[in-house]
Design an enzyme around this catalytic site. Structure first.
Site, PDB file in Angstrom:
ATOM      1  N   SER A 198     -14.553  -2.356 -19.319  1.00 22.31           N
ATOM      2  CA  SER A 198     -15.542  -3.403 -19.606  1.00 22.31           C
ATOM      3  C   SER A 198     -14.996  -4.654 -20.038  1.00 22.31           C
ATOM      4  CB  SER A 198     -16.577  -2.592 -20.677  1.00 22.31           C
ATOM      5  OG  SER A 198     -17.717  -3.145 -20.296  1.00 22.31           O
ATOM      6  N   ASP A 439     -22.709   2.158 -11.716  1.00 20.66           N
ATOM      7  CA  ASP A 439     -22.387   1.309 -13.081  1.00 20.66           C
ATOM      8  C   ASP A 439     -23.184  -0.079 -12.735  1.00 20.66           C
ATOM      9  OD1 ASP A 439     -21.575  -0.158 -15.098  1.00 20.66           O
ATOM     10  OD2 ASP A 439     -19.704  -0.201 -14.643  1.00 20.66           O
ATOM     11  N   HIS A 464     -19.706   3.510 -15.763  1.00 17.35           N
ATOM     12  CA  HIS A 464     -18.940   2.746 -16.427  1.00 17.35           C
ATOM     13  C   HIS A 464     -17.678   3.363 -17.217  1.00 17.35           C
ATOM     14  CE1 HIS A 464     -18.835  -1.162 -17.974  1.00 17.35           C
ATOM     15  NE2 HIS A 464     -18.897  -0.823 -19.560  1.00 17.35           N
TER      16      HIS A 464
END
Length: 510
Positions: A198, A439, A464
């Site tokens: 991320s 995601d 994710h």
């Protein structure tokens, strides 16, 4: 002291801190600009994860250390030399040793305390035996136990110290710690592979670009490096959430799409907020319809972002909505989706996704300074009510909170992003950009190869950061294959590195 008293004593410091800097937040309740949390794992926001590394949470293989870090890497003013303790963790159980030149796998922490990630990011520990790797985990400055001045409250009150809370300083921190670890373990010839998810995935890719002499390669999982400036459409995130729900169930999608106007319709009635509070079993009375809508917005988005096997949260939400008794109205079906996903609780906390933890306060600063991600949506382009990103309003709110304006173009200026394929072919190498197309942040991820060694790997059903989480026997075959390919690519980088070291060594002594 009873449980409630202890809980209030824990939350009071961060609540006071949050109130000091909530001018823009409170003014934005009805017109929010939300950047959904960039975290490899789904977190609840009642409090920050426990950042104390204990034997109960981690095995004895993990050793915790502090590095005396420099506050400001890029200036030579007296204050630049201020030091703070930065937390990092070592696992040397499977390391082949200094003489073997076995690699170092380094996890670059992001906007959270380090401990929670160490427990969940399994890519390093799962592959340590195969690589005979030394594992290093480094906490991001100003989070967890690595906060200058000792607390986020003091940091946020100091306009000067707060200015050192940015990604460039964090990358320089990682460089110093990794060189320190190499020296500490006499591992000068051990190649380093950095891993992040991320926001941490963005950091990993940027680290490889900025410090290629330190990191041989990077695995950047679910890194939305293209969600800056005008590279990605504003509605990329919420369009993907919408697509996820629509593909799961047309009826579920239509119910959610229609629920927002129904909420406003009920709220406009006498005692309407009280009615909504009862229907959705809120833990405290609603003070506006937007409070409920914001909770549902965050819940649906989180379900899509972390739509991981074997339970698949989107399926759980839609199962509740679709299986509601015949004749149930739109709000009843929507609440049935909440119960199906959250389970049957005595009440539902409308602040679950917005509680002012130290981590959330820190991320608020980062998004109000350099991490300006224009995430929004227009009218009828998603299943959500319109909430377009308005840069002038965003700047006004951030300036009101912190006294400084955000720099919306700095990320692309410093790290690049525009014409990425053309530019990176000339100077970038050895980065894996991995994504799962379920995601929402994959809408701003790199999804095509940029060169022979800048590689995009994605799975159609992935969500994710799944690829860097701990492997499980129940993992679907497509996830197993994704991880296998990533490991093989990294093995190729390391093999070429050893060949280069051998070749240069022969030339040196020829």
């Amino acid at each position: 002291m009873d449980f409630l008293g202890r809980l209030l004593s824990q939350l009071l410091p961060v609540l006071l801190l949050f109130l000091c800097f909530s001018t823009s937040i409170s003014s934005a309740v009805d017109h929010p600009h939300k950047i959904p949390r960039l975290s490899p794992i789904r977190r609840t926001n009642l409090r920050d994860p426990d950042d104390t590394l204990t034997k109960a949470s981690l095995s004895e293989d993990f050793k915790s250390y502090f590095y005396e870090q420099t506050l400001d890497h890029f200036n030579y003013n007296p204050q630049s030399y201020t030091k703070f303790n930065q937390s990092y963790v070592i696992n040397s159980k499977f390391w082949g040793g200094a003489k073997s030149n076995s690699p170092i796998l380094a996890y670059l922490g992001a906007e959270a305390p380090l401990a929670g990630d160490i427990e969940n990011i399994g890519f390093l520990t799962d592959n340590a035996p195969r690589f005979k790797a030394l594992l290093v985990y480094i906490e991001h400055r100003f989070y967890g136990k690595s906060i200058p001045l000792g607390s986020m409250e003091k940091v946020m009150k100091s306009k000067t110290i707060r200015g050192y809370f940015n990604s460039a300083q964090a990358l320089a921190d990682y460089a110093e710690v990794l060189l320190h670890v190499k020296h500490k373990f006499s591992a000068q010839n051990s190649p380093i592979i950095v891993v992040g998810g991320s926001y941490g995935g963005m950091l990993a890719s940027w680290f490889r670009l900025k410090y290629p002499h330190i990191a041989l390669g990077a695995l950047a999982s679910s890194a939305p490096v293209l969600y800056f400036d005008d590279i990605t459409p504003q509605n990329g995130y919420y369009s993907t959430v919408t697509k996820d729900f629509k593909e799961e169930s047309e009826h579920c999608y239509q119910t959610i799409r229609k629920s927002w106007s129904e909420i406003d319709k009920v709220a406009s009635k006498p005692n309407g907020l009280s009615i909504l509070s009862k229907r959705f079993k809120t833990c405290t009375p609603l003070n506006s319809s937007s409070q409920l809508k914001d909770y549902l917005d965050s819940m649906f988005s989180s379900a899509a972002q972390y739509n991981s096997p074997p339970k698949y949260p989107v399926t759980e939400v839609c199962s509740g909505i679709d299986k509601a008794p015949k004749g149930t109205d739109i709000l009843g079906r929507t609440f049935a989706g909440v119960v199906s996903y959250k389970k049957d609780e005595s009440c539902y906390d409308m602040l679950e996704y917005a509680r002012p933890t130290e981590t959330n306060v820190g991320w608020q600063w980062q998004t109000c300074s350099e991490m300006v991600m224009p995430i929004g949506r227009g009218s009828n382009d998603t299943m959500f009510p319109p909430s377009p990103f308005n840069l002038p309003d965003f700047i006004k709110n951030c300036k009101s909170s912190y006294g400084v304006s955000p720099r919306p173009h700095w990320i692309t200026t410093y790290y690049g992003g525009h014409d990425m394929k053309l530019v990176f072919q000339r100077f970038g190498s050895n980065i894996i950009f991995s994504n799962g197309l379920k995601d929402p942040y994959s809408s701003a991820g790199v999804r095509e190869n940029l060169s022979s060694s800048l590689l995009a790997i994605y799975t159609v059903k992935g969500s994710h950061c799944l690829d860097i989480l701990a492997a499980k026997e129940s993992d679907p075959s497509w996830l197993v294959a994704q991880r296998k390919l990533e490991v093989e690519i990294i093995e190729g980088w390391i093999k070429q590195y050893y060949a280069d070291v051998h070749s240069i060594g022969k030339q040196r002594y020829a």
